[in-house]
Design a protein around this motif. Structure first.
Motif, PDB file in Angstrom:
ATOM      1  N   SER A 163      34.100  36.986  36.549  1.00 48.51           N
ATOM      2  CA  SER A 163      34.678  38.175  36.390  1.00 48.51           C
ATOM      3  C   SER A 163      36.274  37.981  36.299  1.00 48.51           C
ATOM      4  O   SER A 163      36.991  37.265  37.060  1.00 48.51           O
ATOM      5  N   ARG A 164      36.899  38.189  35.058  1.00 47.52           N
ATOM      6  CA  ARG A 164      38.208  38.049  34.860  1.00 47.52           C
ATOM      7  C   ARG A 164      39.083  38.859  35.787  1.00 47.52           C
ATOM      8  O   ARG A 164      40.023  38.160  36.609  1.00 47.52           O
ATOM      9  N   ALA A 165      38.780  39.764  36.125  1.00 47.51           N
ATOM     10  CA  ALA A 165      39.533  40.604  37.405  1.00 47.51           C
ATOM     11  C   ALA A 165      39.385  40.152  38.755  1.00 47.51           C
ATOM     12  O   ALA A 165      40.281  39.809  39.541  1.00 47.51           O
ATOM     13  N   ALA A 166      38.122  39.573  39.028  1.00 47.05           N
ATOM     14  CA  ALA A 166      38.058  38.982  40.200  1.00 47.05           C
ATOM     15  C   ALA A 166      38.590  37.754  40.642  1.00 47.05           C
ATOM     16  O   ALA A 166      39.112  37.431  41.536  1.00 47.05           O
ATOM     17  N   VAL A 167      38.800  36.848  39.554  1.00 48.68           N
ATOM     18  CA  VAL A 167      39.375  35.647  39.624  1.00 48.68           C
ATOM     19  C   VAL A 167      40.991  35.795  39.596  1.00 48.68           C
ATOM     20  O   VAL A 167      41.722  35.130  40.317  1.00 48.68           O
ATOM     21  N   LEU A 168      41.492  36.905  38.843  1.00 48.27           N
ATOM     22  CA  LEU A 168      42.944  37.142  38.919  1.00 48.27           C
ATOM     23  C   LEU A 168      43.284  37.468  40.265  1.00 48.27           C
ATOM     24  O   LEU A 168      44.362  37.382  40.522  1.00 48.27           O
TER      25      LEU A 168
END
Length: 359
Positions: A163-168
């Protein structure tokens, strides 16, 4: 503002002209056949062989990343991605971008990070050097599971979805090959939903050697794992040294000990004292390192651990230090009066410490 897509297929690129087009074609065919609204994004890290033109001609989005390094390229690509989910993989045609269904299924099911497992899916002959397959990857993956209690069995698989949001939110910082380990470690420490699916590894299609350098990059991964685990690097060794020093010191405190033909005397006692000192210093490093790492975002905060450190105020620390000094002074006085080298007229004339007497 650009409309968000469901999936970005991200490839870091540094002079991959031989294989880049086929990787983009496979990724594009997957998006088309699965009906997923997405994009193929190339994070170009300074290619000089025409890779950027090849990517643009193949219909991929190209993002130039000035800072060099595998991790820097991926971080720049993640920031530029428009997909809710990202699947990243090397652009050397070793991973099959046309078969990403298992990753997408797990991401849609709520996983934050989905790792590929090459050992479960299959490694083609010649795709991985023997020392990577049987020594490097298994050892570093086992160490990662031991230090961080992660379920991942292939720590360094380059094909993974997240998930892009989780990794950011993980605030990844490394710029080299250890970026792969940092993602897994921080996701585990942050208690994200981390899963693993089988994947395959084929022999890459390049005629040149890979960018990966076995020993240099292996050491960077190992160093990162140790620095991210102050418990195993400092705390546990410090506790072991402290306990060993206290045990040996307590045994030798009444006097020398003889076991068979070996005598343990004042020199052994000095070694025990050094073990105590080094052990306490190591424990202090662990506490300071953990506090620094959590405060500056290298390691996720721990409620119980942070409360414990907040309780160690300056006044309480000084009180404990004074108490330890008093205990040490009392032990010194007792040793001078009652120990095997007690100062007395008899000991100066003929005692076991006569060699310490003044002329």
């Amino acid at each position: 503002m650009a409309k968000q897509l469901e999936l970005t297929i991200l490839m870091p690129c540094l002079n991959e002209a031989e294989t880049l087009a086929i990787c983009i074609a496979k990724a594009s065919s997957f998006l088309q056949s699965s009906g997923i609204k997405g994009e193929v994004l190339i994070a170009d890290n300074g290619s000089t062989d025409g890779s950027r033109k090849i990517a643009e001609a193949a219909g991929a989005v190209v993002v130039p990343i000035e800072e060099r390094g595998y991790g820097a390229a991926l971080a720049g690509g993640i920031n530029a991605a428009r997909g809710r989910y990202i699947i990243m993989g090397d652009a050397d045609d070793s991973y099959d971008f046309s078969r990403l269904d298992a990753f997408v299924a797990q991401l849609r099911d709520g996983a934050d990070l989905v790792m590929g497992n090459r050992f479960a899916g299959g490694v083609a002959p010649g795709a991985m050097p023997w020392h990577h397959r049987y020594i490097g990857n298994p050892v570093l993956s086992a160490l990662g599971r031991l230090l961080f209690r992660t379920p991942i069995r292939d720590f360094h698989c380059g094909l993974r979805g997240f998930s892009r949001a989780a990794v950011l939110n993980l605030n990844l910082r490394t710029t080299g090959m250890e970026f792969a380990s940092e993602m897994v470690v921080k996701a585990t420490l942050a208690r994200l939903d981390v899963r693993e699916v089988p994947t395959t590894l084929a022999k890459d299609g390049r005629s040149r050697p890979p960018h990966l350098r076995s020993f240099r990059d292996g050491w960077r991964h190992l160093r990162f794992l140790l620095l991210f685990s102050p418990r195993w690097l400092f705390l546990y060794p410090g506790i072991a040294l402290l306990c060993l020093g206290l045990l040996v010191g307590a045994i030798l405190l009444p006097g020398p000990l003889r076991l068979g033909g070996v005598s343990f005397d004042v020199h052994t006692f000095l070694v025990a004292a050094l073990c105590i000192i080094v052990g306490l210093q190591s424990i202090s490093f662990a506490v300071i390192g953990r506090r620094f790492a959590s405060r500056y975002g290298f390691i996720p905060r721990s409620g119980s651990y942070d409360r414990l450190l907040e309780g160690l105020t300056l006044e309480r620390t000084l009180l404990v230090a004074v108490l330890l000094m008093m205990i040490g002074f009392a032990a010194l006085v007792w040793g001078l009066e009652n120990g095997p080298c007690a100062i007395s007229a008899h000991s100066i004339r003929a005692g076991p410490c006569a060699r310490l007497s003044l002329p």
